[in-house]
Design an enzyme around this catalytic site. Structure first.
Site, short mmCIF file in Angstrom:
data_model
loop_
_atom_site.label_atom_id
_atom_site.label_comp_id
_atom_site.label_asym_id
_atom_site.label_seq_id
_atom_site.Cartn_x
_atom_site.Cartn_y
_atom_site.Cartn_z
N HIS A 160 5.95 -6.85 -11.41
CA HIS A 160 6.33 -6.89 -9.99
C HIS A 160 5.15 -7.36 -9.13
O HIS A 160 5.30 -8.26 -8.29
CB HIS A 160 6.79 -5.49 -9.56
CG HIS A 160 7.04 -5.32 -8.10
ND1 HIS A 160 8.29 -5.32 -7.55
CD2 HIS A 160 6.18 -5.15 -7.05
CE1 HIS A 160 8.21 -5.17 -6.23
NE2 HIS A 160 6.92 -5.06 -5.91
N GLU A 161 3.98 -6.77 -9.36
CA GLU A 161 2.82 -7.14 -8.56
C GLU A 161 2.28 -8.52 -8.94
O GLU A 161 1.78 -9.25 -8.10
CB GLU A 161 1.72 -6.08 -8.71
CG GLU A 161 2.10 -4.69 -8.23
CD GLU A 161 2.54 -4.65 -6.78
OE1 GLU A 161 2.09 -5.51 -5.99
OE2 GLU A 161 3.35 -3.77 -6.43
N HIS A 164 3.89 -11.12 -6.90
CA HIS A 164 3.23 -11.25 -5.59
C HIS A 164 1.97 -12.10 -5.73
O HIS A 164 1.75 -13.05 -4.97
CB HIS A 164 2.79 -9.88 -5.06
CG HIS A 164 3.88 -9.02 -4.52
ND1 HIS A 164 4.72 -9.42 -3.50
CD2 HIS A 164 4.27 -7.76 -4.84
CE1 HIS A 164 5.56 -8.45 -3.22
NE2 HIS A 164 5.32 -7.43 -4.02
N ASP A 171 8.58 -8.58 -1.26
CA ASP A 171 9.48 -7.48 -1.61
C ASP A 171 10.87 -7.69 -1.04
O ASP A 171 11.04 -8.26 0.05
CB ASP A 171 8.91 -6.16 -1.12
CG ASP A 171 7.66 -5.74 -1.89
OD1 ASP A 171 7.61 -6.00 -3.11
OD2 ASP A 171 6.74 -5.16 -1.28
#
Length: 908
Positions: A160-161, A164, A171
């Site tokens: 998930h990170e 980014h 998000d």
């Protein structure tokens, strides 16, 4: 159409499609044959030694690799990772020595929590599709298995990170707007995909006992009451989305176009123009350079454990004949003296090399443990200049000095200052590349070799520039920015003030310096002059006055220093530097300090441009991240000072308002486009940060992996503990402070001579908001500019539609709203416009979408703004069938009936 106009339109079309790309400076990650290599995960020196942290990093990355491969449809995985271990941990024979890996350029840091607590998050400077700066994980996140129920498996959080950090997506949830009224006239949780199942509940606590109850509808807004939360069901058919709820076992994909929820009011939609996360990911350079693997039997990631050692840095200083002009050798001595006496950290090993036609060792490595070693090094700084320029000889002898530490140049540093050209500089590029060292370059004046910066670029060092303008303080500021890359910020020098200006005869340079509670140790006040020592008066907060005779004066460096013993008094220090000469002269003041408490990080500012090089007419972006530890600082006044080679200094106020170049409001990252590229060549960046009174405060980072409040399993709600509060409101306020920081140098090319054409359009409005208040439509937004986020637009074009997608796809054909009565305000101002819509009946269930375009004086148009949703929804009255109200009111009626019976019995 004439040729010149066609040329302008061609350039204009390029600007329309160009985004000011933020580059991840000096990240060592490489993507080779579908595998990411050399990911750097650095452990903060503040973290107590714990071998379990290393093992948990390994297990997280190992598990993340196949999950990443699956999430990217067999495109990328993790092949190798370097774990950087601080020198505060004990030596181990298994540890190697880092080369160019460093804490300040790590892809992932393991560090103390921010105000978010243990929430994993990624710092993102740039916009959609632009890489982030770093991922922040806490030791507790790695070690405490109880957190798995809040965030999900660590490997899932890592991917998930990573999305980014590497692919520039955002998000798909929104803590500030967790619900919205959809086009289907339903209250929906902000999520992607819409088909992800769950229920909406509010946690109700009585004492230590808590339960979940149905959320009521707010009778004024029609939305769910504050505190209502979406509780997902762990049993899902949906496989998306990693950017919403990676916690669920079934979630292993990103939302693509078919699953994307464009109506959700989240950062992904606002910043990525309603594109799905997968669409953005597929446009990244990583995905463009890879094809899906046919054989998905990928290797297990390998790990290298690298242990920081002491800082080793050698100054490599040009003493060629050209350094005798423009007082360069004096200014070199002055600035290098500041580095040795104030900046370089205790425990560092420092050497000095000079070069002209050849290089000479002025000092072998000396370990700094007290002022005596600093003074010894200072006395060896050069004061004379002659001969030619041989940069490579300086580099090679600098390497020789650094090898004195442990027979290696790996992880060591060179600081190379030169003002001259050297046609042979490329002859040592191969040796530099192989050295494993980090080279910082400082170009002085107009004629420093144009290839100088390549030494820094290929080694991950700083690129710095100082002009010959004496009152710019550029050389001192540059040296002040060369601090340790170990991450030990409480040991690093913090520049409180840097000012320099021409003072007329018998006039004074006066001002106030604030020593705030986060600094105060090793505080130095340095006064510099051009001709003769100024008359100095410095008053501390208790009223004690220090005068010229209490400063240690050095005629060679034309400077006088006062070092405050112990911890400097907290508060305002008033200074007056008076020119007693019969002619004007330049006077300056530089103040530096260190943390007052080893356990309390000082307020700092990290500043940089979006890239080290730029070709006109591409706009550039200035960034300044103001923080204390890992917590953003809001409400500061941040000014960028940019000096080109032609000396035309430009200043601009940076903003943290979520408009223009600034992508997210109140994240502590202050930004502004830099458009006034007034010539070709080198530019230097400096930032000044100031907070008066108690205007500034600490805040939580604006993003973070989703903290799941509860989940449904087999029809039952299983609650997680409420998210803990990390800090009280009183602790958020900050007292007055000032900071200055160097942002290094950047190079601009392609700027034509003569007046520059108007080629920049207004920047897109990203925060349009709409409400229905008493049958009126009320709109608000932050004003954009005439040229991107600067100046004032000429007018607005406002459109509306009942159909969300239609307004996205066909803005020009949507219904126009007359907004001609509104005169645009300057960029960054708050705008508001309200009206009664014509030929529209506003009734219960009304949903109208609005979008806005700004137009400048030459009729260039901004991109279409975000879409704002104006809704009117009055929930059903409890007496006509609202289940939620009926349940609670039925209980109340039963209780009242029983009470009536009891009263009647009592009377009888």
């Amino acid at each position: 159409m004439n040729t010149m106009k066609m040329g302008f339109l061609l350039v204009f079309s390029l600007i329309m499609t160009f985004q000011s790309i933020y580059s991840v400076k000096h990240s060592l990650v490489q993507l080779k044959n579908n595998g990411y290599e050399d990911i750097v995960i650095a452990i903060s020196p503040n973290i107590p030694e714990d071998g379990k942290i290393i093992e948990r990093i390994k297990s997280m990355v190992t598990a993340a690799s196949p999950y990443m491969l699956q999430a990217t449809k067999n495109r990328v995985f993790i092949r190798s990772t370097n774990i950087l271990i601080p020198n505060t941990w004990a030596e181990n024979s298994k540890y190697g020595r880092p080369k160019r890996e460093s804490y300040d350029k790590a892809d992932v840091i393991i560090a103390d929590p921010s105000l978010l607590g243990d929430d994993p998050y990624t710092v993102q400077y740039g916009g959609c599709g632009e890489p982030g700066k770093y991922i922040h994980l806490t030791p507790n996140f790695l070690l405490n298995d109880k957190l798995l129920q809040h965030y999900g498996a660590r490997e899932r959080v890592f991917v998930h990170e990573w999305a980014h950090l590497r692919w520039g997506v955002f998000d798909e949830y929104n803590y500030n707007e967790p619900y919205y009224f959809s086009g289907e006239r339903k209250n929906e949780a902000t999520r992607c995909p819409l088909k992800l199942k769950g229920t909406n509940k509010i946690r109700v606590c009585k004492g230590i006992s808590c339960s979940f109850e149905d959320c009521r509808l707010d009778p004024k807004t029609g939305s769910y009451e504050e505190g209502c939360e979406f509780i997902p069901d762990v049993s899902q058919s949906a496989k998306e989305s990693i950017m919403f709820l990676q916690t669920l076992d079934n979630v292993r994909e990103f939302c693509d176009k078919s699953a994307h929820n464009p109506e959700a009011p989240n950062q992904q939609n606002r910043l990525c123009n309603y594109q799905s996360t997968w669409d953005v990911i597929m446009k990244s350079s990583d995905m463009a350079s890879t094809v899906p693997l046919e054989d998905t039997n990928i290797p297990v990631p390998t790990f290298s454990l690298l242990h920081y050692k002491d800082r080793v840095v050698t100054l490599v200083l040009d003493v060629s004949g050209s350094m005798a002009g423009s007082e360069r050798i004096t200014r070199l001595y002055q600035a290098a003296e500041v580095f040795i006496m104030q900046i370089v950290e205790s425990g560092s090993h420092v050497g000095i090399v000079t070069f002209s036609n050849s290089a000479t060792i002025k000092s072998n490595l000396i370990k700094i443990t007290n002022t005596l070693q600093r003074q010894r090094l200072k006395e060896l700084l050069p004061t004379e200049a002659n001969g030619g320029t041989n940069i490579c000889s300086g580099v090679q002898i600098g390497f020789k000095v650094n090898r004195e530490y442990d027979n290696s140049t790996h992880g060591t540093e060179l600081v190379i200052l030169t003002d001259g050209e050297d046609s042979g500089i490329s002859s040592c590029f191969g040796e530099v590349e192989a050295s494993g060292s980090i080279i910082h370059t400082l170009a002085l004046g107009l004629n420093a070799d144009k290839a100088l910066e390549q030494l820094a670029v290929m080694t991950g060092g700083l690129t710095l520039y100082a002009s010959d303008v004496v009152d710019a303080n550029g050389l001192i500021d540059s040296f002040s920015g060369i601090i340790s890359n170990s991450g030990n910020i409480t040991q690093q020098s913090v520049q409180i003030e840097s000012t320099s200006t021409t003072i007329e005869s018998q006039k004074c340079l006066e001002g106030t310096i604030t020593i705030d509670k986060t600094v105060g140790n090793d505080t130095s006040f340095l006064v510099t002059w051009e001709k003769t020592l100024a008359s100095i008066s410095l008053q501390d907060p208790t009223g004690i006055i220090y005068q010229s005779n209490q400063f240690v004066s050095d005629q060679t460096s034309k400077s006088a220093r006062l070092t405050i013993p112990g911890t400097a008094e907290r508060g305002s220090w008033k200074y007056s530097l008076c020119n007693t000469e019969v002619v004007e002269q330049v006077l300056g003041l530089t103040v530096s300090s260190r943390a007052a408490d080893a356990n309390v990080p000082p307020i700092t500012v990290d500043t940089q441009m979006n890239d080290d090089t730029n070709a006109y007419p591409h706009p550039m972006t200035v960034y300044a991240f103001v923080k204390q530890g890992h917590s953003p600082v809001l409400g500061a006044n941040v000014t960028a000072i940019i000096e080109p080679q032609n000396g035309n200094v430009q200043t601009m106020q940076l903003m943290d308002n979520g408009a223009g170049a600034d992508i997210i409001k109140n994240d502590g990252i202050y930004s502004k486009y830099f458009l006034s590229q007034s010539g070709n060549g080198r530019y230097s960046l400096k930032v000044r940060v100031e907070s008066k009174g108690r205007d500034s405060k600490l805040a939580k980072p604006n993003n973070g992996a989703y903290y799941i409040p509860a989940y449904i399993r087999n029809g039952s709600i299983i609650a997680n503990p409420p998210k803990p509060s990390v800090i009280t409101e009183d602790q958020l306020s900050l007292e007055q402070f000032t900071r200055t920081a160097s942002g290094g140098a950047f190079i601009v090319s392609g700027v034509p001579s003569g007046p520059l054409p108007d080629i920049y359009k207004p920047e897109k409005i990203k925060d349009l908001d709409a409400k229905i208040i008493e049958k009126r439509i009320v709109l608000s937004w932050t004003a954009t500019g005439d040229d991107m986020d600067q100046g004032t637009a000429s007018r607005y074009d406002l459109r509306m539609s009942y159909n969300f997608q239609e307004l996205i796809d066909n803005f020009e054909t949507a219904t126009q709203v007359n907004i001609s009565s509104l005169t645009p305000k300057p960029a960054g101002s708050n705008e508001a416009f309200d009206f009664i819509p014509e030929n529209i009946v506003i009734e219960n269930g009304t949903i109208i979408y609005y979008a806005l375009v700004a137009i400048d004086k030459v009729y260039y148009k901004s991109d279409v703004s975000n879409l704002a949703r104006a809704t009117l929804f009055v929930p059903p009255s409890p007496n006509i069938g609202s289940d939620i109200f009926m349940k609670r009111n039925t209980i109340l009626l039963i209780l009242m009936a029983w009470l009536t019976v009891l009263i009647t019995l009592f009377d009888l």
